[in-house]
Design a protein around this motif. Structure first.
Motif, PDB file in Angstrom:
ATOM      1  N   VAL A 182       0.660  -1.069  -0.101  1.00  0.00           N
ATOM      2  CA  VAL A 182       0.599  -0.438   0.364  1.00  0.00           C
ATOM      3  C   VAL A 182       1.018   1.195   0.014  1.00  0.00           C
ATOM      4  O   VAL A 182       1.431   1.562   1.436  1.00  0.00           O
ATOM      5  CB  VAL A 182      -0.520  -0.020   1.460  1.00  0.00           C
ATOM      6  CG1 VAL A 182      -2.340   1.585   1.544  1.00  0.00           C
ATOM      7  CG2 VAL A 182      -1.728  -1.424   1.933  1.00  0.00           C
ATOM      8  N   ASN A 183       0.710   2.098  -1.119  1.00  0.00           N
ATOM      9  CA  ASN A 183       1.660   3.108  -0.938  1.00  0.00           C
ATOM     10  C   ASN A 183       0.887   4.229  -1.557  1.00  0.00           C
ATOM     11  O   ASN A 183      -1.018   4.667  -1.739  1.00  0.00           O
ATOM     12  CB  ASN A 183       2.229   3.463  -1.694  1.00  0.00           C
ATOM     13  CG  ASN A 183       4.003   2.686  -1.595  1.00  0.00           C
ATOM     14  OD1 ASN A 183       4.362   2.466  -0.636  1.00  0.00           O
ATOM     15  ND2 ASN A 183       3.556   1.291  -2.673  1.00  0.00           N
ATOM     16  N   CYS A 184       1.397   5.820  -1.172  1.00  0.00           N
ATOM     17  CA  CYS A 184       0.116   6.557  -1.762  1.00  0.00           C
ATOM     18  C   CYS A 184       1.352   8.074  -2.624  1.00  0.00           C
ATOM     19  O   CYS A 184       2.717   8.325  -2.225  1.00  0.00           O
ATOM     20  CB  CYS A 184      -0.086   7.209  -0.502  1.00  0.00           C
ATOM     21  SG  CYS A 184      -0.242   9.103   0.129  1.00  0.00           S
ATOM     22  N   ILE A 185       0.410   8.934  -2.968  1.00  0.00           N
ATOM     23  CA  ILE A 185       1.114   9.372  -4.193  1.00  0.00           C
ATOM     24  C   ILE A 185       0.304  11.189  -3.361  1.00  0.00           C
ATOM     25  O   ILE A 185      -0.470  11.402  -3.160  1.00  0.00           O
ATOM     26  CB  ILE A 185       0.655   9.629  -5.405  1.00  0.00           C
ATOM     27  CG1 ILE A 185       1.289   8.416  -5.856  1.00  0.00           C
ATOM     28  CG2 ILE A 185       1.319  10.956  -6.482  1.00  0.00           C
ATOM     29  CD1 ILE A 185       0.773   8.045  -7.879  1.00  0.00           C
ATOM     30  N   ALA A 186       1.433  12.470  -3.611  1.00  0.00           N
ATOM     31  CA  ALA A 186       0.973  13.436  -2.773  1.00  0.00           C
ATOM     32  C   ALA A 186       0.913  14.454  -4.147  1.00  0.00           C
ATOM     33  O   ALA A 186       2.353  15.082  -4.412  1.00  0.00           O
ATOM     34  CB  ALA A 186       1.974  13.953  -1.677  1.00  0.00           C
ATOM     35  N   PRO A 187       0.264  14.365  -4.747  1.00  0.00           N
ATOM     36  CA  PRO A 187       0.815  15.347  -6.015  1.00  0.00           C
ATOM     37  C   PRO A 187       0.624  17.054  -5.493  1.00  0.00           C
ATOM     38  O   PRO A 187      -0.070  17.770  -4.986  1.00  0.00           O
ATOM     39  CB  PRO A 187      -0.445  14.955  -6.947  1.00  0.00           C
ATOM     40  CG  PRO A 187      -1.269  14.649  -6.866  1.00  0.00           C
ATOM     41  CD  PRO A 187      -1.052  13.558  -4.987  1.00  0.00           C
ATOM     42  N   GLY A 188       1.732  17.518  -6.389  1.00  0.00           N
ATOM     43  CA  GLY A 188       1.541  18.814  -5.897  1.00  0.00           C
ATOM     44  C   GLY A 188       0.101  19.852  -7.044  1.00  0.00           C
ATOM     45  O   GLY A 188      -0.233  18.827  -7.475  1.00  0.00           O
ATOM     46  N   LEU A 189      -0.140  20.727  -7.802  1.00  0.00           N
ATOM     47  CA  LEU A 189      -1.090  21.075  -8.394  1.00  0.00           C
ATOM     48  C   LEU A 189      -0.501  20.672 -10.201  1.00  0.00           C
ATOM     49  O   LEU A 189       0.423  20.390 -10.925  1.00  0.00           O
ATOM     50  CB  LEU A 189      -0.721  22.925  -8.450  1.00  0.00           C
ATOM     51  CG  LEU A 189      -2.372  23.182  -8.964  1.00  0.00           C
ATOM     52  CD1 LEU A 189      -3.852  23.327  -8.753  1.00  0.00           C
ATOM     53  CD2 LEU A 189      -1.751  25.400  -9.392  1.00  0.00           C
ATOM     54  N   ARG A 214       6.207  25.335 -13.470  1.00  0.00           N
ATOM     55  CA  ARG A 214       4.382  24.533 -14.384  1.00  0.00           C
ATOM     56  C   ARG A 214       3.906  23.489 -13.107  1.00  0.00           C
ATOM     57  O   ARG A 214       4.653  23.543 -12.639  1.00  0.00           O
ATOM     58  CB  ARG A 214       5.710  23.902 -15.283  1.00  0.00           C
ATOM     59  CG  ARG A 214       6.048  22.570 -15.321  1.00  0.00           C
ATOM     60  CD  ARG A 214       6.443  22.240 -16.684  1.00  0.00           C
ATOM     61  NE  ARG A 214       7.258  20.392 -15.781  1.00  0.00           N
ATOM     62  CZ  ARG A 214       6.311  19.313 -16.099  1.00  0.00           C
ATOM     63  NH1 ARG A 214       5.783  19.610 -15.693  1.00  0.00           N
ATOM     64  NH2 ARG A 214       7.582  18.347 -15.922  1.00  0.00           N
ATOM     65  N   LEU A 215       3.115  23.710 -14.080  1.00  0.00           N
ATOM     66  CA  LEU A 215       1.890  22.886 -13.441  1.00  0.00           C
ATOM     67  C   LEU A 215       2.325  21.693 -13.688  1.00  0.00           C
ATOM     68  O   LEU A 215       2.819  21.589 -14.009  1.00  0.00           O
ATOM     69  CB  LEU A 215       0.673  23.355 -13.252  1.00  0.00           C
ATOM     70  CG  LEU A 215      -0.109  24.505 -13.903  1.00  0.00           C
ATOM     71  CD1 LEU A 215      -1.241  24.640 -14.365  1.00  0.00           C
ATOM     72  CD2 LEU A 215      -0.102  24.688 -12.139  1.00  0.00           C
ATOM     73  N   GLY A 216       2.081  20.020 -12.726  1.00  0.00           N
ATOM     74  CA  GLY A 216       2.013  18.700 -13.381  1.00  0.00           C
ATOM     75  C   GLY A 216       0.427  18.829 -14.361  1.00  0.00           C
ATOM     76  O   GLY A 216       0.172  19.232 -14.068  1.00  0.00           O
ATOM     77  N   GLN A 217       1.070  17.237 -15.322  1.00  0.00           N
ATOM     78  CA  GLN A 217       1.036  17.187 -15.100  1.00  0.00           C
ATOM     79  C   GLN A 217       0.177  15.494 -15.490  1.00  0.00           C
ATOM     80  O   GLN A 217       0.566  14.940 -14.660  1.00  0.00           O
ATOM     81  CB  GLN A 217       1.210  16.729 -17.376  1.00  0.00           C
ATOM     82  CG  GLN A 217       1.531  17.945 -17.702  1.00  0.00           C
ATOM     83  CD  GLN A 217       0.674  19.032 -18.000  1.00  0.00           C
ATOM     84  OE1 GLN A 217      -0.833  18.455 -18.728  1.00  0.00           O
ATOM     85  NE2 GLN A 217       0.461  20.243 -17.912  1.00  0.00           N
ATOM     86  N   PRO A 218      -1.574  15.443 -15.449  1.00  0.00           N
ATOM     87  CA  PRO A 218      -2.241  13.993 -14.689  1.00  0.00           C
ATOM     88  C   PRO A 218      -0.797  12.932 -15.254  1.00  0.00           C
ATOM     89  O   PRO A 218      -0.768  11.454 -14.131  1.00  0.00           O
ATOM     90  CB  PRO A 218      -3.655  13.822 -15.664  1.00  0.00           C
ATOM     91  CG  PRO A 218      -3.681  15.143 -16.121  1.00  0.00           C
ATOM     92  CD  PRO A 218      -1.993  15.900 -16.200  1.00  0.00           C
TER      93      PRO A 218
END
Ligand code: NDP
Length: 251
Positions: A182-189, A214-218
């Protein structure tokens, strides 16, 4: 050529019809996974994503339902199992963001945010974990946010919901080891409809304070989700990876 290393695996992505969830669905399909896309209300987006996933040559079903409701989550998982077999890969991604300052925030907003962002993660994990433990195979990725790890304006409720996911992931990872990771991602904007909700001024300020500028992409979140769901991360569990263009390093 993309390796079909997830062939035969069944992936369930909550909130998989748009934005980050859609990119993850497509990425997993490219690796050969059977895909179940959960969503809440927007049928046209879901059908469009289903079509794109099917273009990768894998089966794909839509499992509409509110993942903040226990009975609905049970039904989403049951429909997935019936159509594609038991869930091997769970991506707990569905979420909402309502921006309200401490002066504005209402009890209704707090409850709604915690329910959709946090209860949904708990309920979907609980609905699949016994099958995973029995089959001695399972991979779970939860989508948190940098708001879980750094203070953010107008996000007291959102940050609380996302922070709890980080703690839950650690406890689940310990409880479900060694066969279920079980792991997790914490995206920025990230450039999605939710991301756009922040407005141009706040977005500009975030970009200026992001080392990668810059912004991140999905798709950049989908890359990391694939990594965490695949054997490439075989010695990782209970971790939260910030994918934020370096913004997490700054106050
Ligand atoms: P979007 O708003 O683009 O998409 C949200 C998805 O969640 C849609 O598929 C939507 O379905 C679904 N959804 C919403 N509520 C429910 C519900 N009750 N039951 C089932 N499905 C539901 O969001 P993003 O792709 O931007 O965000 C995805 C995740 O990433 C969220 O958890 C978000 O908090 C997190 N995140 C996003 C960031 C960003 O900048 N975008 C940054 C950090 C974290 P429908 O279309 O039918 O409503």
């Amino acid at each position: 050529m993309t390796p079909k290393d997830l062939a035969g695996k069944t992936a369930l992505i909550t909130g998989g019809s748009r934005g980050i969830g859609r990119a993850i669905a497509l990425r997993l399909a490219r690796h050969g996974a059977n895909v179940a896309i959960n969503y809440f209300s927007r049928d046209a987006d879901a059908v469009d994503t289903q079509r794109e996933v099917q273009r990768e040559g894998v089966p794909c079903v839509l499992v509409k339902g509110d993942v903040s409701e226990p009975a609905s989550v049970d039904s989403v998982v049951a429909r997935t199992c019936e159509a594609l077999g038991p869930v091997d890969l769970l991506v707990a991604n569905a979420g909402i963001s309502i921006l309200e300052s401490h002066k504005e925030i209402s009890w209704t907003t707090w409850k709604k945010t915690l329910s959709i962002n946090l209860d949904s993660v708990f309920l979907s994990i609980m609905a699949v974990k016994d099958g995973m433990l029995e089959r001695k195979y399972g991979r779970i990725v939860c989508i948190s946010s940098v708001a879980a790890l750094r203070p953010r304006q107008r996000q007291i409720h959102y940050a609380a919901s996302k922070g709890a996911i980080v703690s839950m992931v650690r406890c689940c990872a310990e409880a479900f080891a060694p066969h279920v990771r079980v792991n997790c991602i914490a995206p920025g904007l990230i450039e999605t409809e939710m991301g756009a909700g922040l407005g141009p001024e706040a977005t500009k300020s975030i970009v200026e304070n992001t080392p990668l500028n810059r912004l991140g992409q999905p798709e950049e979140i989908a890359n990391v989700a694939y990594f965490l769901l695949s054997d490439q991360s075989s010695f990782m569990t209970g971790q939260t990876l910030a994918v934020s263009g370096g913004r997490i390093m700054l106050p």
